[in-house]
Write a protein that holds these residues in place. Sequence first.
Motif, PDB file in Angstrom:
ATOM      1  N   ASN A 129       0.824  -1.219   0.000  1.00 25.01           N
ATOM      2  CA  ASN A 129       0.000   0.000   0.000  1.00 25.01           C
ATOM      3  C   ASN A 129       0.854   1.265   0.000  1.00 25.01           C
ATOM      4  OD1 ASN A 129      -2.487  -1.368   0.046  1.00 25.01           O
ATOM      5  ND2 ASN A 129      -2.377  -1.650   2.255  1.00 25.01           N
ATOM      6  N   ALA A 130       1.895   1.279   0.848  1.00 21.71           N
ATOM      7  CA  ALA A 130       2.759   2.462   0.934  1.00 21.71           C
ATOM      8  C   ALA A 130       3.540   2.671  -0.359  1.00 21.71           C
ATOM      9  CB  ALA A 130       3.720   2.316   2.113  1.00 21.71           C
ATOM     10  N   ILE A 133       1.061   4.627  -2.418  1.00 21.93           N
ATOM     11  CA  ILE A 133       0.600   5.885  -1.818  1.00 21.93           C
ATOM     12  C   ILE A 133       1.741   6.902  -1.693  1.00 21.93           C
ATOM     13  CG2 ILE A 133      -0.361   6.924   0.290  1.00 21.93           C
ATOM     14  CD1 ILE A 133      -1.923   4.274   0.664  1.00 21.93           C
ATOM     15  N   PHE A 134       2.961   6.408  -1.417  1.00 22.67           N
ATOM     16  CA  PHE A 134       4.116   7.307  -1.233  1.00 22.67           C
ATOM     17  C   PHE A 134       5.098   7.155  -2.385  1.00 22.67           C
ATOM     18  CE2 PHE A 134       2.557   6.273   3.047  1.00 22.67           C
ATOM     19  CZ  PHE A 134       2.304   7.543   3.547  1.00 22.67           C
ATOM     20  N   LYS A 135       4.585   7.203  -3.612  1.00 19.96           N
ATOM     21  CA  LYS A 135       5.421   6.984  -4.809  1.00 19.96           C
ATOM     22  C   LYS A 135       6.517   8.028  -4.960  1.00 19.96           C
ATOM     23  CE  LYS A 135       3.717   3.894  -8.154  1.00 19.96           C
ATOM     24  NZ  LYS A 135       4.219   3.510  -9.458  1.00 19.96           N
ATOM     25  N   TYR A 197       5.463   6.546   9.360  1.00 21.02           N
ATOM     26  CA  TYR A 197       5.498   7.130   8.013  1.00 21.02           C
ATOM     27  C   TYR A 197       5.648   8.651   8.060  1.00 21.02           C
ATOM     28  CZ  TYR A 197       4.550   2.596   6.023  1.00 21.02           C
ATOM     29  OH  TYR A 197       4.665   1.275   5.650  1.00 21.02           O
ATOM     30  N   ARG A 213      -2.116  11.416   2.722  1.00 20.20           N
ATOM     31  CA  ARG A 213      -1.583  10.108   2.324  1.00 20.20           C
ATOM     32  C   ARG A 213      -1.617   9.099   3.474  1.00 20.20           C
ATOM     33  NH1 ARG A 213       0.486  13.817  -0.950  1.00 20.20           N
ATOM     34  NH2 ARG A 213       0.934  13.242  -3.128  1.00 20.20           N
ATOM     35  N   ILE A 216      -5.203   7.996   3.876  1.00 21.92           N
ATOM     36  CA  ILE A 216      -5.566   7.027   2.834  1.00 21.92           C
ATOM     37  C   ILE A 216      -4.997   5.651   3.181  1.00 21.92           C
ATOM     38  CG2 ILE A 216      -5.200   6.378   0.404  1.00 21.92           C
ATOM     39  CD1 ILE A 216      -5.208   9.406  -0.240  1.00 21.92           C
ATOM     40  N   LEU A 217      -3.745   5.628   3.659  1.00 23.31           N
ATOM     41  CA  LEU A 217      -3.120   4.363   4.057  1.00 23.31           C
ATOM     42  C   LEU A 217      -3.940   3.663   5.133  1.00 23.31           C
ATOM     43  CD1 LEU A 217      -0.635   2.447   3.880  1.00 23.31           C
ATOM     44  CD2 LEU A 217       0.407   3.828   5.703  1.00 23.31           C
ATOM     45  N   VAL A 220      -7.319   2.289   3.601  1.00 23.90           N
ATOM     46  CA  VAL A 220      -7.067   1.094   2.784  1.00 23.90           C
ATOM     47  C   VAL A 220      -6.703  -0.094   3.675  1.00 23.90           C
ATOM     48  CG1 VAL A 220      -5.572   0.083   1.017  1.00 23.90           C
ATOM     49  CG2 VAL A 220      -6.382   2.432   0.756  1.00 23.90           C
TER      50      VAL A 220
END
Length: 236
Positions: A129-130, A133-135, A197, A213, A216-217, A220
């Motif tokens: 997931n990260a 989300i943290f691209k 995070y 973000r 959202i994490l 999800v």
Amino acid sequence: MNCGYTISGEFCAHCGQKTDTTRITHISLIKNDILGSIWHVETRFFKTIKSILFRPGKTAMDYIAGKRIRYYNFISLLLILFSFNVLTLHFYEKFATKEAIPESSEVRTFFARYSKTILFIIIPMLAVNAFFIFKKVKLNLGEHFILGTVSLLGILVIFLLDDIVSFMGLWKPLSKITDIADKILFVLFILFPAITYWNAFKKSYSKPGLMVRVSILYVVMGIESLAIISVLYKIF
């Protein structure tokens, strides 16, 4: 040296052996080999736990960047902490009165049986997931796995502290204090991944962007966790 390489300095640059290879005596054996090894392992162990609790994201990012000699191996630490949690829970249930522990129910039995599965699913879930989300930080899945591992390590330390608090709560004069401590630790358990995070990526995102973000994490992860628990519960 073991490897046959020419050396200069305190350690061999090829195999890592110390250049000081004088004859072993009973004093050097106790001082360097036995006490030295125990002290080195214990120091790294407790320093790693301290770093994970107070700067989890920075610890993970240091490890990812290659600064690993100062830290105890994360996977080994994960197994040790999980074993400690299992032991403390076992002894708590052994010494607690029936009033302190509610009668067994299907839900309680389910979580007792699948606690290891649920906890260790957290790491790959967080990593995948990260990763999406943290691209912006451009970490690969393996590096996000390290962040997820640090998150779980912090959760296990909090669980262990909560077990100790529960033991103290068996003494009635402390029960009110331990109830408050238990609630604080529960909040820390819920927030620890967010703290990890935030601490890791606070320089890569604006505060609002990072908050969105992280939120959202959590959403999800919550949906996925409910789905996995529902599947396991049906199987159970």
